[in-house]
Structure formats: C-alpha cells, structure tokens
Design a protein around this motif. Structure first.
Motif, PDB file in Angstrom:
ATOM      1  N   ASP A  34       0.681  -1.128   0.018  1.00  0.00           N
ATOM      2  CA  ASP A  34      -0.092  -0.171   0.107  1.00  0.00           C
ATOM      3  C   ASP A  34       1.047   1.359  -0.066  1.00  0.00           C
ATOM      4  N   ASP A  36      -0.389   5.079   0.764  1.00  0.00           N
ATOM      5  CA  ASP A  36      -0.689   6.089   1.955  1.00  0.00           C
ATOM      6  C   ASP A  36      -0.587   5.395   3.427  1.00  0.00           C
ATOM      7  N   GLY A  37       0.221   6.025   4.286  1.00  0.00           N
ATOM      8  CA  GLY A  37       0.103   5.567   5.563  1.00  0.00           C
ATOM      9  C   GLY A  37       1.084   4.299   5.610  1.00  0.00           C
ATOM     10  N   ASP A 198       0.075  -3.038   4.616  1.00  0.00           N
ATOM     11  CA  ASP A 198      -0.885  -1.964   4.611  1.00  0.00           C
ATOM     12  C   ASP A 198      -1.031  -1.429   5.912  1.00  0.00           C
ATOM     13  N   ASN A 199      -1.937  -0.140   5.948  1.00  0.00           N
ATOM     14  CA  ASN A 199      -2.134   0.385   7.322  1.00  0.00           C
ATOM     15  C   ASN A 199      -3.445   0.061   7.637  1.00  0.00           C
TER      16      ASN A 199
HETATM   17 MG   LIG Z   1      -2.983   3.196   3.217  1.00  0.00          MG
END
Ligand SMILES: [Mg+2]
Length: 242
Positions: A34, A36-37, A198-199
């Motif tokens: 992933d 973002d974050g 992933d976040n």
């Molecule tokens: Mg993310």
C-alpha cells in the motif's frame, strides 16, 4: 494509534526479517504494498495543502502553529483543534479549508511533498532483489497516477524497471477495501502473494485471507475510523527500521 515511524523494536525487527527471509525463500511471486500511511507519509502533503490555502485566503497566521505531528487521523477539525486553533476560526473557515484539502489531496499536484517512511525504500528494494515483483496497490484513483509515478521514482522505490506495477482505482467513489479485493481477484495477474503491507486492518485481513501463508505487515500509522480487528497472523510494525 499514532505515527511513530522512526521507532524500532525487537518485535519490529523480527517482523521485517521474517518478510525479507520469506521473500528470499520464495525468490518469486509478488509483494503487495500500500502507499498512503504505509510506504509514504502523506502528512506533509496535507500540511502543504492547508498552508497554501491559508496563504491564499490571507489566513497564514492562523495556521502558523499547525505541524505534521497534529495530523493523527483523517478528522481535519480534530487536527486543527490539536494545533490550538480557536473553535470560532475553525467554524468560520472549515468548509473552504476542507474543500481545498479535498481538491489538493485527491490530485497529483501535491504528492511531491509525500515522504517515504524511514526504511521503506530499502525494505522494498530488498524484496525486489530477492525476486519479488513489487505491486503497489493503492486507493489513489487513476487521476492521481502521474504524481504517484513521479513520487515512486523520486523516492527511489523500485519503479520503471518493467517489473514493478502500480494499480490505481478506476472509480474514485469505489471503497478502497472493495477495490483492493477486486484488484486481487480479477485485475492483477495471478501470482503468489508472498509479502503484503498496509495500514488499513481491512486490507491486511484481505491479504491474509487471500494468501494465508504470506507475511503481512500491518503499519500502525493511521487508519480509517472504526477499523475491524486485525488478523492474528498480521505482524504489527510502526515503520521499516530494524
Ligand atoms: Mg493506506
């Protein structure tokens, strides 16, 4: 839940080592990552957007105290309150500020401000060197693709080598989790998923349900409100430093 992407721990080192060893043992397959974050910290992007809006609205002074550390979730009002910005100011300007944030965040224009998480580039390059194909699977939509490609290249992530692939969402309105499930099931050429990161708990769980033997890192940075419980096999990390 709070950003501590520079932190290290024995548990985190063990998780990162496990991912690297699994990649080396497999020698092929994909790493589903992933953005973002997870690989990128986009709080600097958010700060840049809000500061630019404030400057254009003659409100630069009001946001002077706002810093990256105030961005802890996706609630902009709470972010502003954390920076000590008075409630009446927030009430007066929130709509315009929120609109500017939305326009800027969901575009390619501000991604140059995103910063890779500490260690994320080396981690991803290590997986690629071990033989995995980096598959960047993101909730960013197709219109955000040019900025995303530039950001991947600028940061030094594996990109443009004919192997790494980026999957952006065709329809901005589709929920990220549904998009990622659909992409894994129907769009990404089938290959064993060896490592995932992933976040969002829902996406971590998706990867582990899709590939129960995968090593899946859960980035404890931020996530959407009311997350589902994280799969017990997920390995929590704060960043990518061993
Ligand atoms: Mg993310």
């Amino acid at each position: 839940m709070a950003w501590r992407a520079h932190s290290r721990s024995a548990e985190q080192s063990a998780a990162l080592r496990r991912a690297a060893r699994r990649a080396e043992a497999a020698g092929q397959g994909m790493a589903v990552l992933d953005l973002d974050g997870c690989l990128f910290d986009n709080r600097p992007r958010q700060l840049g957007i809000l500061r630019a809006w404030a400057a254009s609205a003659g409100q630069a002074e009001a946001l002077a105290a706002l810093s990256v550390g105030h961005f802890m979730d996706w609630d902009l009002q709470a972010t502003l309150r954390r920076a000590g910005i008075p409630k009446p100011w927030i009430e007066r300007h929130y709509e315009a500020l929120r609109a500017a944030w939305w326009r800027g965040f969901f575009s390619s224009d501000w991604m140059h401000l995103d910063e890779p998480l500490p260690g994320a580039v080396a981690f991803t390059r290590g997986l690629a060197q071990a033989g995995l194909r980096p598959v960047y699977l993101t909730g960013r939509d197709d219109t955000m693709r040019p900025g995303t490609e530039r950001a991947l290249a600028r940061a030094g992530f594996p990109w443009g080598d004919g192997r790494a692939a980026l999957y952006t969402k065709p329809e901005a309105a589709e929920a990220d989790h549904l998009w990622k499930a659909r992409a894994l099931a129907e769009i990404i050429p089938p290959e064993p998923l060896i490592v995932g990161a992933d976040n969002e708990p829902a996406n971590v769980n998706l990867y582990l349900n899709h590939a129960p033997d995968a090593v899946v890192l859960w980035l404890d940075t931020d996530h959407s409100p009311k997350p589902e419980p994280v799969h017990p096999e997920a390995l929590p990390v704060r960043g990518f430093l061993s």
